[in-house]
Write a protein that holds these residues in place. Structure first.
Motif, PDB file in Angstrom:
ATOM      1  N   ARG B  29      -3.684  -5.283   6.159  1.00 44.99           N
ATOM      2  CA  ARG B  29      -4.075  -3.862   6.217  1.00 44.99           C
ATOM      3  C   ARG B  29      -4.632  -3.509   7.601  1.00 44.99           C
ATOM      4  N   GLY B  30      -4.283  -2.314   8.045  1.00 46.75           N
ATOM      5  CA  GLY B  30      -4.814  -1.823   9.318  1.00 46.75           C
ATOM      6  C   GLY B  30      -6.240  -1.335   9.146  1.00 46.75           C
ATOM      7  N   ASN B  31      -6.522  -0.731   8.020  1.00 47.76           N
ATOM      8  CA  ASN B  31      -7.897  -0.340   7.743  1.00 47.76           C
ATOM      9  C   ASN B  31      -8.227  -0.633   6.282  1.00 47.76           C
ATOM     10  N   LYS B  88       4.196   6.715   2.886  1.00 45.23           N
ATOM     11  CA  LYS B  88       4.010   6.961   4.326  1.00 45.23           C
ATOM     12  C   LYS B  88       3.638   8.420   4.577  1.00 45.23           C
ATOM     13  N   LYS B  89       4.335   9.308   3.852  1.00 46.07           N
ATOM     14  CA  LYS B  89       4.073  10.735   4.015  1.00 46.07           C
ATOM     15  C   LYS B  89       2.648  11.074   3.558  1.00 46.07           C
ATOM     16  N   CYS B  90       2.245  10.495   2.462  1.00 46.79           N
ATOM     17  CA  CYS B  90       0.892  10.738   1.936  1.00 46.79           C
ATOM     18  C   CYS B  90      -0.160  10.348   2.980  1.00 46.79           C
ATOM     19  N   VAL B  91       0.061   9.209   3.610  1.00 48.44           N
ATOM     20  CA  VAL B  91      -0.951   8.714   4.539  1.00 48.44           C
ATOM     21  C   VAL B  91      -0.885   9.480   5.861  1.00 48.44           C
ATOM     22  N   GLU B  92       0.324   9.558   6.422  1.00 52.16           N
ATOM     23  CA  GLU B  92       0.433  10.094   7.775  1.00 52.16           C
ATOM     24  C   GLU B  92       0.344  11.597   7.810  1.00 52.16           C
ATOM     25  N   GLN B  93       0.937  12.263   6.817  1.00 52.62           N
ATOM     26  CA  GLN B  93       0.974  13.721   6.865  1.00 52.62           C
ATOM     27  C   GLN B  93      -0.175  14.360   6.087  1.00 52.62           C
ATOM     28  N   GLY B  95      -3.027  12.680   4.850  1.00 52.46           N
ATOM     29  CA  GLY B  95      -4.357  12.112   5.079  1.00 52.46           C
ATOM     30  C   GLY B  95      -4.945  11.324   3.931  1.00 52.46           C
ATOM     31  N   ALA B  96      -4.098  10.705   3.092  1.00 54.96           N
ATOM     32  CA  ALA B  96      -4.636   9.893   1.988  1.00 54.96           C
ATOM     33  C   ALA B  96      -5.405   8.687   2.526  1.00 54.96           C
ATOM     34  N   ASP B  97      -6.570   8.415   1.929  1.00 52.86           N
ATOM     35  CA  ASP B  97      -7.350   7.235   2.325  1.00 52.86           C
ATOM     36  C   ASP B  97      -6.712   5.967   1.767  1.00 52.86           C
ATOM     37  N   MET B  98      -6.079   6.133   0.608  1.00 49.22           N
ATOM     38  CA  MET B  98      -5.433   4.997  -0.044  1.00 49.22           C
ATOM     39  C   MET B  98      -4.169   5.511  -0.730  1.00 49.22           C
ATOM     40  N   VAL B  99      -3.326   4.568  -1.125  1.00 49.55           N
ATOM     41  CA  VAL B  99      -2.158   4.936  -1.913  1.00 49.55           C
ATOM     42  C   VAL B  99      -2.286   4.260  -3.270  1.00 49.55           C
ATOM     43  N   CYS B 100      -1.964   5.036  -4.307  1.00 48.35           N
ATOM     44  CA  CYS B 100      -1.978   4.453  -5.653  1.00 48.35           C
ATOM     45  C   CYS B 100      -0.548   4.412  -6.175  1.00 48.35           C
ATOM     46  N   ALA B 118       9.682  -4.159  -9.363  1.00 48.74           N
ATOM     47  CA  ALA B 118       8.308  -3.719  -9.100  1.00 48.74           C
ATOM     48  C   ALA B 118       7.750  -4.437  -7.866  1.00 48.74           C
ATOM     49  N   VAL B 119       8.036  -5.735  -7.772  1.00 44.99           N
ATOM     50  CA  VAL B 119       7.558  -6.512  -6.623  1.00 44.99           C
ATOM     51  C   VAL B 119       8.149  -5.953  -5.328  1.00 44.99           C
ATOM     52  N   ALA B 120       9.452  -5.631  -5.372  1.00 44.68           N
ATOM     53  CA  ALA B 120      10.107  -5.092  -4.179  1.00 44.68           C
ATOM     54  C   ALA B 120       9.461  -3.777  -3.750  1.00 44.68           C
ATOM     55  N   THR B 121       9.146  -2.915  -4.745  1.00 42.78           N
ATOM     56  CA  THR B 121       8.498  -1.634  -4.436  1.00 42.78           C
ATOM     57  C   THR B 121       7.137  -1.865  -3.779  1.00 42.78           C
ATOM     58  N   VAL B 122       6.368  -2.767  -4.361  1.00 45.79           N
ATOM     59  CA  VAL B 122       5.035  -3.061  -3.814  1.00 45.79           C
ATOM     60  C   VAL B 122       5.154  -3.543  -2.368  1.00 45.79           C
ATOM     61  N   LYS B 123       6.092  -4.465  -2.147  1.00 47.05           N
ATOM     62  CA  LYS B 123       6.246  -5.012  -0.790  1.00 47.05           C
ATOM     63  C   LYS B 123       6.643  -3.920   0.190  1.00 47.05           C
ATOM     64  N   SER B 124       7.536  -3.008  -0.259  1.00 47.59           N
ATOM     65  CA  SER B 124       7.997  -1.959   0.658  1.00 47.59           C
ATOM     66  C   SER B 124       6.839  -1.032   1.043  1.00 47.59           C
ATOM     67  N   ILE B 125       5.959  -0.756   0.093  1.00 46.35           N
ATOM     68  CA  ILE B 125       4.826   0.125   0.408  1.00 46.35           C
ATOM     69  C   ILE B 125       3.830  -0.581   1.326  1.00 46.35           C
ATOM     70  N   LEU B 126       3.591  -1.852   1.050  1.00 52.23           N
ATOM     71  CA  LEU B 126       2.667  -2.597   1.911  1.00 52.23           C
ATOM     72  C   LEU B 126       3.163  -2.616   3.362  1.00 52.23           C
ATOM     73  N   GLN B 127       4.467  -2.626   3.503  1.00 50.30           N
ATOM     74  CA  GLN B 127       5.023  -2.604   4.861  1.00 50.30           C
ATOM     75  C   GLN B 127       4.943  -1.223   5.478  1.00 50.30           C
ATOM     76  N   ALA B 128       5.125  -0.202   4.628  1.00 53.90           N
ATOM     77  CA  ALA B 128       5.232   1.165   5.148  1.00 53.90           C
ATOM     78  C   ALA B 128       3.881   1.736   5.573  1.00 53.90           C
ATOM     79  N   VAL B 129       2.832   1.365   4.873  1.00 54.50           N
ATOM     80  CA  VAL B 129       1.519   1.950   5.183  1.00 54.50           C
ATOM     81  C   VAL B 129       0.509   0.833   5.464  1.00 54.50           C
ATOM     82  N   SER B 130      -0.566   1.218   6.165  1.00 53.50           N
ATOM     83  CA  SER B 130      -1.563   0.192   6.481  1.00 53.50           C
ATOM     84  C   SER B 130      -2.864   0.414   5.722  1.00 53.50           C
ATOM     85  N   VAL B 131      -2.893   1.451   4.840  1.00 55.28           N
ATOM     86  CA  VAL B 131      -4.112   1.674   4.034  1.00 55.28           C
ATOM     87  C   VAL B 131      -4.100   0.730   2.831  1.00 55.28           C
ATOM     88  N   PRO B 132      -5.272   0.549   2.201  1.00 51.41           N
ATOM     89  CA  PRO B 132      -5.317  -0.311   1.008  1.00 51.41           C
ATOM     90  C   PRO B 132      -4.494   0.286  -0.142  1.00 51.41           C
TER      91      PRO B 132
END
Lengths: 646, 319
Positions: B29-31, B88-93, B95-100, B118-132
């Motif tokens: 995570r970036g933050n 990515k859109k939620c975070v970058e555009q 301003g979401a602090d986290m993604v659920c 489900a695992v593939a989806t989780v991995k793709s999101i972890l790569q796409a965003v740096s929030v928890p």
């Protein structure tokens, strides 16, 4: 031609045959045959307790989910749902039989029996039976001593018992026979004197000295069980005791159902006759077994909940269950027992202990009397667990009480293998970490079910051994085949059918555990609501008296581990058994005890829990083992932590 | 005359819980986000510290939400079929602090997708965003018990927040969170006792209390919000009064619940008298969030970017 066919029902193993109209149920046939079959719902077809086996003949029955596949294959039917179409033969299996003679008589603890003895300290009552026989030797009249017979008798009574003449009364019948009895007895006579409030009644006069032949009966008129103790009023010894199921059970399992039944069917007379019949049977058994003349039974003292007292006396009970919950009478004056049909000496008296209100009855005043709450310097808590759990908090200065609907599960009702404390009931149980089950039954016979004290132990040891978690749910995935899954959820096998006294495994189900947790939660919530209302903490309670028909034995620690009782040293808690009959017996033997019960009833303040939001909150947080607030149970927390680290 | 000081003195506090792990901490995570720490009831800062500011987690679904009203689909219309882009859109555009990430499609009735997907989806999101990341199961016990362990394993070290443990189903999820170093949501049906009981049950399994976030089922404005409010308020007061087992940060599910309300989702044609649905839905969500914040909430799950912006401003202005 409209006459219905008459069919015969032959019951085994009793070998009794009755005739009744076709289309009636097997349950009704059993009732007619005076054979008692287990039933909780009273014939509604909802409890599944009245299982019998159809051996021969045909019946008509609706399908039910209360019978298992293997049971249906073995021709099991529900007696209350089976309509008899032709001649049939019915076998009543052991688990369905109500064995009348084998109920445990709720014995009070030995210490209780000693309370009515020579008055050595304040905990003892002065012995003075409510009905006494006094032997008198009168001077025969002369010209110088020409006092009339009746006044002569009063003077002699006064001299012997210190009763003022203006405090005595004599019935017309006695007065009429008085001169003859005095002279035929050569002025040596025995008078029977009965306490009747502010006066003393001369109930009977007999020639010679019969003062040794004076007996009384103390009765706990319970909703489910009726217990009678025969007492020798001359020596103050309990000679014998006997118990029976309350036959009113056919009108409903609890008294509210019975009141509703009475109202709907205009059957209060029938309900009354049923209990009188039970009482007369008990007395008759006791009298025969002890070679006593029925005429020598001069007094009966009854205690029970308010509704039971109303049924007993055939008083209007319907307002007990309706707001604002008004009984017909709380304090009932002594009456002639024969007036309500109790068969003892026709002039013998019936005393009833007083109730506090609609939901706190004479059983509680009897109990508070028996434990001498009126003399307690220290703060004491008295808990009587039945279908309603009653809690009294107080000491000699004040008493508050409340009643919480705990449900009948600790009496064995509504629990799959639950039973009342009778022969064959598991009263003590322990489950080891490797799921070995150790148990002890009443009478040391193969187990037929589990009674209240066994159920307490069972929940506590399931928790300690990790079979259930603190929510009361089974921990699935245990390495034991005792835990198994059925259509209705999980169940734990306590005793395999090979070792059981019934033709089935003895189990405890998830639903049973949920019921028992709800019951214990109601009791704990009642205790803590009452303590809060009085602004007191558990630490201030010095004595806890736990009463109820659990059996002979109760492990106090189990009651604490599951959170039914507050966390406290077990030495403060005393299991006192059936305090209702103990209180009734003390009253029989001691006018002081009887008067104490009256004082207790008028002193006690009723604290209503119905609609009390604090009680509901406390009830919800007590629905956990031992409690959602573990801080209230520090010793249990340690106990369970120690067990889980083993 | 001196005005008496009526401020309450609280004995307890809400535990701080950190979600997300940086590279140094074993994740990617970036933050990271820390919630909790309150030592007084919300916005009564004269009584004690407020703790960490509430954060917003925006919901991302692993399947296209066919039943969403157009007003809600609009901001995400280009990303609805890609959870990673959506996140990515939620975070970058927005301003979401986290993604659920809500794993709706693994539910047997809603797609019955496999654990691998489900695992593939989780991995793709972890790569796409740096929030928890919060990973929310489908709330079908058997499915969650089969899928969540694999998802947890795939995100090992990231210190995600996994949901959830309930009274009837807590063992597997608690065990995998413990093993893979995640935080855990303990949930209850608007019942303070059960809420606490689930915490006791998972801590009996050795789960550390400082990795638990509590969830009482949320009710939106007009649909039981007051009830939820009072339960969450009682939880917070109990925590501040020293109840160790209720001293956890709280999450609530405002987006989903608000947009179930007919007042939020009815189209203009269906309810012309209620005003424009473009405003109405976000307002319903904003009011629900802003109200519940005052009962003591640390993480708010939300849907609509307009509502997110309004609530963000609200929390900043109040702080």
């Amino acid at each position: 031609m409209a006459r219905k066919n008459v069919v015969k029902v032959h019951f085994l193993p009793n070998d009794v045959t009755v005739e009744l109209e076709s289309g009636r149920t097997v349950f009704e046939a059993a009732h007619k045959a005076r054979i008692y079959i287990c039933s909780v719902c009273g014939g509604e077809g909802t409890c599944g307790k009245c299982k019998v086996v159809l051996k021969k003949g045909q019946i008509d029955s609706k399908p039910t989910s209360l019978l298992g596949h293997d049971e249906i294959e073995k021709n099991y039917i529900l007696a209350c749902q089976a309509r008899v179409l032709g001649n049939v033969q019915i076998f009543i299996p052991e688990e369905t039989r109500l064995e009348r003679s084998k109920i445990l008589v709720g014995e009070e603890s030995p210490e209780m029996g000693l309370l009515a003895h020579t008055k050595t300290d304040s905990r003892h009552f002065l012995i003075e039976p409510l009905v006494r026989k006094v032997f008198l030797e009168l001077e025969s009249p002369t010209m110088d001593d020409n006092v009339a017979d009746h006044e002569r008798l009063y003077n002699a009574i006064n001299k012997k018992t210190n009763t003022a003449s203006d405090r005595m009364q004599t019935g017309y019948r006695i007065l009429k026979q008085l001169p003859t009895v005095l002279r035929e007895g050569d002025w040596k006579v025995t008078v029977t004197l009965a306490y009747r409030g502010s006066t003393t009644e001369v109930v009977e006069i007999q020639q010679g000295d019969t003062s040794r032949n004076n007996f009384g009966v103390a009765i706990d008129v319970g909703t489910t069980t009726v217990v009678a103790h025969l007492v020798d009023l001359a020596t103050c010894r309990t000679l014998d005791s006997e118990a029976t199921y309350n036959s009113q059970i056919e009108f409903g399992e609890d008294y509210i159902q019975r009141i509703i039944y009475g109202e709907q069917n205009n059957a209060f007379g029938e309900i009354h006759n049923t209990i009188i019949n039970d009482i007369n049977n008990l007395i008759s058994t006791l009298v025969k077994r002890n070679f006593i003349n029925l005429h020598d039974i001069t007094a009966v003292v009854c205690a029970g909940n308010t509704a039971m007292m109303h049924f007993l006396l055939e008083l209007e009970p319907t307002r007990i269950r309706r707001e604002p919950y008004i009984p017909s009478a709380n304090f009932i004056p002594p009456i002639r027992a024969s007036e309500i049909g109790i068969k003892i000496n026709p002039r013998g008296l019936l005393y009833t202990l007083p109730s506090v209100g609609a939901y706190v009855g004479a059983d509680i005043t009897a109990g508070a009397t028996a434990i001498r709450l009126d003399q307690a310097d220290a703060l004491s808590l008295f808990i009587d667990i039945g279908t309603n759990g009653e809690v009294v908090l107080g000491n000699k200065e004040w008493m508050v009480c409340c009643s919480a609907s705990a449900g009948p599960s600790f009496e064995g009702s509504g629990v799959h293998n639950g039973m009342r404390a009778a022969k064959g009931a598991i009263e003590k149980i322990n489950i080891t970490r490797d799921f070995h089950v150790e148990y002890k039954t009443i009478g040391n016979v193969p187990p037929r079910g589990i009674c209240g004290s066994g159920l307490l132990d069972c929940i506590a040891s399931l928790l300690r051994s990790g079979v259930i978690n603190k929510s009361g749910n089974f921990n699935t995935g245990l390495r034991t085949d005792r835990l198994r899954k059925t259509e209705d959820g999980y169940e734990f096998v306590l005793v395999n059918r090979v070792g059981a006294g019934i033709d089935d495994d003895i189990i405890i189900t998830q639903a049973d555990i949920t019921h028992l947790i709800r019951s214990k939660a109601a009791i704990y919530a009642a205790i803590s609501t009452l303590l809060d209302a009085m602004n007191m903490s558990v630490d201030t309670i010095e004595h806890v008296y736990l009463a109820g028909g659990f059996g002979n034995y109760l492990d106090v620690r189990s009651a604490i581990t599951i959170g039914m009782l507050p966390d406290m040293p077990t030495s403060r808690v005393k299991f006192v058994g059936n305090t209702c009959v103990a209180g009734a017996k003390l009253s029989l033997l001691s006018k002081e005890a009887f008067l104490t019960a009256q004082q207790i009833a008028s002193k006690m303040t009723y604290f209503d829990l119905m609609g009390n939001t604090k009680f509901m909150e406390k009830f919800m947080s007590a629905n956990f083992l031992p409690h959602t607030n573990l801080d209230e149970f520090p010793s249990v927390y340690e106990e369970l932590a120690a067990h889980s680290s083993l | 005359m001196e005005v008496p000081n009526v401020a309450e003195k609280w004995m307890g506090c809400v535990r701080k819980v950190t979600i997300g792990a940086t590279k140094e901490q074993g994740g990617t995570r970036g933050n990271i986000v820390t919630v909790g720490g309150a030592k007084s009831i919300p916005y009564m800062d004269f009584e004690g510290e407020q703790g960490c500011k509430p954060v917003i987690a925006m919901d991302v679904l692993d399947t296209v939400p066919e039943d969403w009203p157009d007003a809600l689909k609009e901001p995400f219309k280009d990303v609805l079929n890609s959870p990673a882009k959506w996140a990515k859109k939620c975070v970058e555009q927005y301003g979401a602090d986290m993604v659920c990430l809500k794993l709706d499609s693994i539910h047997p009735d809603k797609g019955n997708k496999s654990a691998e997907e489900a695992v593939a989806t989780v991995k793709s999101i972890l790569q796409a965003v740096s929030v928890p990341l919060i990973i929310w199961g489908c709330e079908h016990n058997e499915t969650d018990n089969a899928v969540m362990p694999k998802v947890s394993q795939a995100a090992k070290g990231e210190r995600c927040l996994l949901a959830g443990a309930s009274q009837d189903n807590y063992k597997i999820i608690a065990a995998v969170c413990l093993a893979d170093g995640h935080c855990l949501v303990t949930q209850a049906p608007v019942d303070i006792n059960i809420g606490k009981q689930v915490n006791i049950l998972v801590s009996d399994l050795g789960f550390p209390l400082d990795r638990i976030i509590m969830f009482q089922t949320t009710g939106a404005l007009g649909y039981g919000m007051e009830y939820v409010y009072s339960i969450q308020e009682r939880e917070r007061i109990a925590a501040l009064s020293g109840d160790n087992l209720l001293g956890m940060p709280v999450i609530c599910n405002v987006g989903y619940e608000s947009w179930r309300a007919k007042e939020a989702k009815a189209s203009d044609a269906e309810a012309p008298q209620w005003g424009s649905c473009v405003e109405r839905g976000p307002m319903w969500e904003t009011i629900t969030a802003a109200t519940l914040l005052q009962s003591g909430v640390d993480i708010i799950r939300m849907y609509h970017p307009k509502a997110v912006a309004a609530v963000k401003k609200f929390t900043q202005d109040l702080a």
